[in-house]
Every structure is written in C-alpha cells, then in structure tokens.
Motif scaffolding. Structure first.
Motif, PDB file in Angstrom:
ATOM      1  N   ALA A 177       0.843  -1.200   0.000  1.00 13.66           N
ATOM      2  CA  ALA A 177       0.000   0.000   0.000  1.00 13.66           C
ATOM      3  C   ALA A 177       0.875   1.246   0.000  1.00 13.66           C
ATOM      4  N   LYS A 178       1.995   1.176   0.716  1.00 14.25           N
ATOM      5  CA  LYS A 178       2.911   2.320   0.730  1.00 14.25           C
ATOM      6  C   LYS A 178       3.531   2.528  -0.651  1.00 14.25           C
ATOM      7  N   SER A 179       3.811   1.433  -1.353  1.00 19.82           N
ATOM      8  CA  SER A 179       4.341   1.560  -2.723  1.00 19.82           C
ATOM      9  C   SER A 179       3.348   2.260  -3.627  1.00 19.82           C
TER      10      SER A 179
ATOM     11  N   ILE B  66       1.397   2.874 -10.968  1.00 18.53           N
ATOM     12  CA  ILE B  66       0.337   2.843  -9.950  1.00 18.53           C
ATOM     13  C   ILE B  66      -0.562   1.635 -10.192  1.00 18.53           C
ATOM     14  N   VAL B  67      -0.975   1.484 -11.434  1.00 20.67           N
ATOM     15  CA  VAL B  67      -1.892   0.394 -11.775  1.00 20.67           C
ATOM     16  C   VAL B  67      -1.270  -0.956 -11.418  1.00 20.67           C
ATOM     17  N   LYS B  68       0.017  -1.064 -11.728  1.00 24.64           N
ATOM     18  CA  LYS B  68       0.716  -2.331 -11.465  1.00 24.64           C
ATOM     19  C   LYS B  68       0.753  -2.634  -9.968  1.00 24.64           C
ATOM     20  N   LEU B  73      -1.154  -5.626  -5.113  1.00 27.10           N
ATOM     21  CA  LEU B  73      -1.812  -5.645  -3.804  1.00 27.10           C
ATOM     22  C   LEU B  73      -3.121  -6.413  -3.878  1.00 27.10           C
ATOM     23  N   GLU B  74      -3.854  -6.204  -4.966  1.00 25.03           N
ATOM     24  CA  GLU B  74      -5.131  -6.891  -5.113  1.00 25.03           C
ATOM     25  C   GLU B  74      -4.928  -8.408  -5.091  1.00 25.03           C
ATOM     26  N   THR B 179      -9.105  -1.647  -2.303  1.00 21.61           N
ATOM     27  CA  THR B 179      -8.184  -1.958  -3.392  1.00 21.61           C
ATOM     28  C   THR B 179      -8.951  -2.302  -4.660  1.00 21.61           C
ATOM     29  N   ASN B 180     -10.026  -3.089  -4.497  1.00 17.36           N
ATOM     30  CA  ASN B 180     -10.839  -3.428  -5.664  1.00 17.36           C
ATOM     31  C   ASN B 180     -11.399  -2.175  -6.329  1.00 17.36           C
TER      32      ASN B 180
END
Lengths: 538, 257
Positions: A177-179, B66-68, B73-74, B179-180
């Motif tokens: 999340a920090k990234s 960002i998208v990556k 994370l997702e 996140t979704n």
C-alpha cells in the motif's frame, strides 16, 4: 511660342508630373502599409493560436490533477486500512500463539490426570474392593480417556491455528500500500510540474498576444493614415486635372468580344473672358480637337510641334473630334484595334500609354489673341489595357471530404483556354476579419499557398460560356498545408478558401498583359477536420 | 545585315535571355527562402511535439506503475482473504474443542471427586483398601483441579483469538474492497467513471503521437520540396552565370572589332 504660354505649359506639365510621382510613391507606401498590416495581423493570430493551444493543454492537465488528487485520497485511505490490518494481524498472531501454548499446557494437565486415573484403575482392577468402587473408577477412567483424546485434538488444532495465524501477511500488504502511495505521489508531482510549466508558458504567451495586438493597432493606424493621404492626393490630382488639363480622363476600359475599347473625355477649351454678345467666334475658340496616343516612355518627348507636323502630314494616327458649343464635355470611345500610336505602331496589351489632346484654335481666335500656337494638354494619367483573369465564383468553391477521408478544395473557373493561369489557393481564418486584397494575395510567400492541380473527378457542374472553357481544379489539404499566414491549421477552426488567379511566370514578357484576380470573401467557410490527416495506426 | 549589326542583335538577344534568367533566379530565391523558413518553423513544431510526447509517455508509465502496484496488492489481498478465512475457521474449531474439553473435564472431575469420596468411606469399613490408593486419589483430585483451571485459561485465550481474527478479517475485507475499488477506477475507461485518469493519460498520448506523426510527414514533405527547389535554383544560377559570361565575351568581341 508665346513665352507666357510656354511658362504655363511647363508649369502644367511639371505640376501634373510631380503629383503623379507623389501619388506613385504614396501608393507604394500604401501597398507596403497594407502588406505590413497583413503580416502584423498574421503575427497576432499566430500568437493567439499558440496561446489557445497551450490553454487546451492546461485544461487537460487541470482535469488530470483534480482527478489525481481524488485518487490520492483513496490511496491514503487504503494505506491507513492496510496499516490497521498490519497492527491487528500482529495482535492476532500473538493471541493465537498464546492460545496454542495455553491449550498445550491444559492438555498436558488432562493427560497427567488421565495417567493418574489409569494408575488408580490398575490398582482397583488388581485388588478386589467390590464392584461399586470398580464401577466408579472404571467410569471415571473411561471418561477421562475420552477427555484426554479431546485434549490432544485441541492442542493439535491450536498449534495449526497458530501456524495459520503466523502465516497471515503482517507487513507485506502495508508495504505494498505504501508503494502505491509512492507511485501516486510521483505521478501527481509530475502532473503538477507540467502544470507549472504550462502556467509559465501561458503568462509568456499572453504577453506575446498583447504585444502583437499593439503592433497590429499601430499597423492599422499607419495603413489608415496612408490611405487617407492617398485619397487626398488623388483629390488634389483631380482638382489639378480639372483646372489645368481640361479634366482629361481615360475611362471605361472594357473588353468587347476579342477587342478592347476605352473612352477619352475632356472639357472644352474656353476663352478665359466672357464673349461679347454676338461674337460667336470668341465664345468657342476651338476648331477641332485631336487625340494622340503616345507610349508612356515617350510622353516627355512628344511635343506640340511634333503634333502639328503630324497634322500637316495628314496623319491617320489620331482621332479628330469636331469642336462643340464649348459648354458641354466631349468624349469619344476608341477601339484598341482601330488606333495606332504616334510612332504608327498598333496598340498592344500590357503597354503603358497616355493621350494628348490638341485643340486647334480658329483663325479668328488666333488673330484676336495675337498668338498662332494651338493648345495641347499635358499627358493624361497613364493607362494600360490588360486581360482581366477570371476568378471562380464563391458558389463554385467548395471543400469536401473524399473517400480517403481527406479534405479537398474543389473549384470551377471559366477562362479563355489559351491563357496560362496558375491558381494559388490559400486559407484565411474565418473568425478574425482578415483583410486580404489583390496586393496582399500577390505577395503571399510560396509556403503559404497551394497551387491547384487538375481535378479529374469534378464536384461542380455549371453551364459553359462561349469561347470559355471550364477548368476543374482541386487542392488536397495535407499535413504540410498551412493557413495564409503560415500557421498550422487548427482542429475544428473555420477557414475561408480563397483562390488567386495568377498569370503564369511562363508567359515571360506577356505576363504584363494580364491583371490577376482574387475570388470573393462571400465564400462558404469550411471547418478543418484534424482526423482527415493520416492517423498513426499502432 | 552588316557584321556589327549581327553582333548587336546577338548581344541584344543575350541581354534579354540574361534578364529572363535573372528574374527566374530571383523568383526561385524567394521560393527557397520561404520554404527554408517553413522548414525551420516545422522543425520547431516537431521538436515541441516530440517533447510533449516524451512528457505524455512518461506520465503514462508513471500511471501504469500505480496500476501495477494496485494489481499486485489486489492479488495479495485475495490470498490474504483466503488465509484469513482458513485461520478464522480453525480458531473457531479450537474454541469449540476447548469448550468441549472443558465441559467433559468438569464432568469427569466431578465424577472423580465422587469416586474418591466413595473410596475413602469404604476404606473406613475395609482396611484392605491400600493407603497408596488413597494417596493416589488425593493426587488425582489435585490434578483435576489444576487441569480445570488450566483448561478454563485455554478456553479464554482460544475465544480471544477468535475475536482477534474476526477483527483482522474485517479490516482486511475493508482493505480488499478499497483496493478493488481503486483497481476499477484505474482500469475502467467509460463516462461513468468520474476518476477516469486513464482516459486523460491515454488521450494526451494519442494526441501527442498523432501530432508528432503529422508533423513528421509535413516536415519530410517540406524538406523534399525545399531540396527540389534548391536544385532548381542552383541550375538557374549556373545558367545565369554562363549567360553572364557569354554576354561579357560577346561585348568584348564587339568592342574588339
């Protein structure tokens, strides 16, 4: 000749000549001012279009930053949640470990108790203490074994639970999340930087627009003043002609079938004094008027003496008009094919000419003024007979999109088939009231116009005029096409398509036989479509 | 016609040719100057467009980073969700098992106490019942008390764990949902998406790519035209120079005779 008249003649000639020279100089200045104004207008439009383009970029980046800020808020919330999750998971792992330990300890205690009971059971089984004791002990033992089994299972499960808890991602989700936050901030900063650069550019370009607006105002002022001067000089010249030169004019140069004609008009020569009643000879001093055609380059050498000699030799290279009542104007229309100049040469197109009018006095008048010279005017204004090239009608000019999605200018023009004409096409921004006349159009730099080519699939059909041929022409708008100022065509901007009919350089000397012509401003504008240009197909 | 008159005619013709050639050179000079200026201007446009394109491309790659990261994370959160569910269900099993164990142990301990009391009463009547047995019964009684206490502690910590995982799972679920949502916002290109940054980034790229493309084509066209006219100018200048020499020679010859 009488010296007084000689002086008057010299004055007349000098006056008119000087005025013509002054007018010519001023006309050159006027044309210069018009062209400068045109370029100043172009510079203003260039600056405005640059600014407009920058403002469009600014709008996009403003939208982008606004949405990115909202995005960043989501990302910050996400980071907070992920952080909370991290803290909770750490707690969970600890709780599960403690539980596992406690369950293990409890389990051990149960097992020990079970073994205690097992030992008691052995004793009771071996001895014979009666069935009641044996039953109780047996039951307790059985129950405890069962419970011990559960205890072992519980301890196994608790260990598994602890393992599962410890495998939960404690910090990795938060790190990711920090990234995301870092990446979002980097993106946001990049956009912000762009906005700052664009902001600075807007300031610079706005100043440029103001500068060019000022320059244009000055050019407008100069043009207006020069024009006023020009008109005033023309007025002065007209007055001079009227007072000094019998108001001699050459007018109405017209084409008649394959010939041309022009009209010479002038006021009658008058006796400066009122005639005494009954003295009709004094009222009208002139016997007849004789018109001579002279090439401009010979106008300073053609004299009254030469004119008189030609009369004596009974030349046919002149036009004779009988005198009238000396109160009304005289005029005559002359066909180009029917008159020769004083050197006995036919009149030619593109050549500069003047006319002289000789007024031969009556004998009575000559005796009365005791002078034997006739009167000749100073040369008229210079005139030239040329072919007027045709322009396409506004209704015959149209821009259409072809099968390849390109925008194409089509037009039809009627013209004499022998004329060598080049059609220079250019595009004027419609919304800016740009002033373009023939002078400006003829001076457009090569890069700012396109030469029309033949249109084999013409879009327009109109009836033919006799002797003339329809020429169907077109210009395809491509990536290198600019407006009349050399600016790139702007998407969705409206332009007026203009056509300059230009006598070809290939004509050489004969080029001067033609007057170029510009099509009308009342033409339908077209909107430039950027997607008519080649798309980058990736 | 006399010789000198012939020579004069020739000189006149050459002079006329020379003037024509001079005019041609002047016209071509104007054309070349105009095209040169246009070429420079379009080169500037092209440089600017390429610079814009680089900025747009850089923005795109920053956006894609960002998208990556969100995608990563997702993916991880999906796994986390599964792990959470497994841990949750296991912890519940533990708590239930502990409760069972507890209930059974308490019952069993009661039974043991009853049993011990009986044996102690019986011993009063029957001295054959060994002292060893009695002492073992005492130990067992104590151990039973101990076991019950410890089991109650175990039950408590098992239930605490259940609650703790419940909280972790809940917050993990929130994180997943956020996140979704972020993933959708970043990857959905339609009008309903108010935060459609993707569209803006892509539009900027497309515009700048098209612009560069158009300008490249234009610049090439202008260069070709300029080269062609420059060649024509060179030819015209050569022609002019040779006519000039010819005329000079003719004049010299005329003077000599």
């Amino acid at each position: 000749m009488n010296t007084y008249n000689e002086s008057l003649t010299a004055t007349r000639i000098a006056l008119l000549e000087n005025q013509e020279l002054t007018i010519a100089t001023n006309e050159a200045n006027l044309n210069g001012a018009i062209v400068s104004h045109y370029f100043a207008h172009g510079a203003k439009i260039t600056a405005e279009e640059k600014l407009k383009t920058t403002l469009q970029r600014d709008t996009i980046y403003q939208k982008t930053i606004a949405k990115t800020v909202s995005l960043n808020n989501l990302v910050c919330n996400l980071e907070a949640s992920a952080n909370q999750e991290k803290v909770n998971v750490v707690q969970t792992v600890s709780d599960a470990a403690i539980a596992a330990s406690n369950v293990q300890v409890a389990s051990n205690a149960v097992v020990r108790l079970a073994s205690d009971l097992g030992s008691i059971y052995s004793i009771v089984s071996a001895a014979d203490y009666g069935s009641e004791i044996y039953e109780h002990v047996s039951e307790a033992n059985a129950l405890l074994n069962n419970t011990a089994h559960d205890a072992e299972e519980a301890s196994q499960l608790a260990m598994e639970a602890s393992i599962l808890a410890s495998q939960l991602p404690a910090s990795s989700n938060h790190d990711m999340a920090k990234s995301i936050q870092t990446a979002t901030t980097t993106f946001m900063q990049a956009i912000q930087l762009q906005l700052e650069t664009i902001s600075d550019t807007i300031i610079t370009e706005t100043k440029e627009v103001q500068n060019e607006q000022n320059n244009l105002k000055m050019a407008e002022g100069l043009m207006a003043n020069t024009k006023i001067t020009h008109l005033a000089l023309q007025n002065g010249y007209d007055i001079m002609k009227n007072e000094m030169n019998l108001n001699l004019q050459v007018l109405s140069i017209e084409k008649i079938a394959t010939d041309f004609r022009f009209t010479v008009s002038f006021e009658p020569y008058k006796n400066p004094f009122q005639a005494l009643p009954g003295d009709q000879f004094m009222a009208n001093p002139v016997k007849e008027y004789v018109i001579f055609l002279v090439k401009e380059k010979a106008k300073t050498v053609f004299s009254i003496a030469e004119a008189e000699v030609m009369l004596v030799e009974n030349t046919s290279n002149c036009i004779r008009i009988p005198s009238n009542d000396a109160t009304t104007s005289l005029s005559t229309t002359i066909l180009m094919s029917e008159i020769k100049d004083v050197t006995n040469q036919n009149m030619v197109l593109g050549e500069n000419y003047v006319v002289f009018v000789l007024a031969t006095f009556t004998e009575a008048y000559k005796r009365a003024i005791n002078a034997f010279d006739d009167f000749m005017t100073a040369p008229s204004s210079v005139f030239t007979i040329k072919h007027q090239l045709n322009s396409p009608l506004a209704s015959d000019i149209v821009v259409k999109t072809n099968a390849n999605k390109q925008q194409v200018l089509h037009f039809k023009v009627n013209e004499i088939s022998d004329f060598k004409v080049v059609y220079r096409c250019f595009f004027i921004p419609a919304s800016d009231s740009v002033f373009v006349d023939l002078v400006v159009a003829e001076q457009l730099p090569f890069s700012n116009y396109s030469i029309a080519e033949d249109d084999t699939t013409p879009e327009l059909i109109s009836p033919l005029k006799e002797g003339e041929v329809n020429f169907y022409k077109k210009v395809t708008i491509n990536e290198a096409t600019t407006d009349c100022f050399g600016n790139r065509l702007l998407a969705d901007k409206s332009y007026l398509p203009m056509v300059l009919s230009f006598a070809s350089e290939d004509l050489g000397d004969a080029q001067k036989q033609f007057t170029n012509s510009l099509s009308s401003f009342q033409v339908a504008p077209f909107i430039f479509n950027e997607s008519s240009l080649t798309t980058n197909s990736k | 016609m006399t010789l000198s008159k012939l020579k004069q005619e020739m000189i006149n013709e050459l002079t006329i040719e020379l003037l024509k050639s001079q005019k041609e050179v002047r016209l071509l000079e104007q054309i070349v100057a105009s095209l040169t200026q246009k070429s420079i201007q379009f080169q500037n446009y092209l440089e600017q467009a390429n610079a814009n394109q680089m900025v747009a491309a850089n923005n795109k790659s920053l956006f894609e980073a960002i998208v990556k990261e969100v995608g990563n994370l997702e993916f991880n959160l999906n796994a986390t969700d599964n792990e959470m569910a497994a841990a949750q269900s296991k912890a519940l099993e533990v708590a239930i098992k502990c409760k069972t164990m507890c209930d059974k142990l308490i019952y069993t301990s009661d039974t043991i106490n009853k049993m011990a009391n009986l044996i102690v009463r019986k011993k009063a009547l029957n001295p054959l019942i060994s002292d060893d047995l009695i002492s073992k019964l005492t130990i067992a009684g104590n151990d039973a008390n101990n076991a019950v206490s410890l089991t109650l502690i175990a039950l408590q910590s098992a239930l605490t764990t259940v609650s703790s995982i419940e909280v972790s799972a809940a917050i993990a679920s929130v994180t997943s949902k956020q996140t979704n949502f972020l993933h959708e916002v970043l990857n959905t290109d339609n009008d309903k998406n108010e935060l459609n940054v993707q569209k803006l980034v892509h539009d900027t790229i497309t515009r700048s790519e098209n612009d560069s493309h158009h300008l490249e084509i234009a610049y090439n066209q202008i260069t070709t035209q300029l080269n062609q006219k420059t060649e024509e100018l060179k030819s015209a200048q050569i022609n002019f120079n040779s006519l000039q020499s010819g005329l000079a020679a003719a004049n010299a010859a005329a003077l000599a005779s």
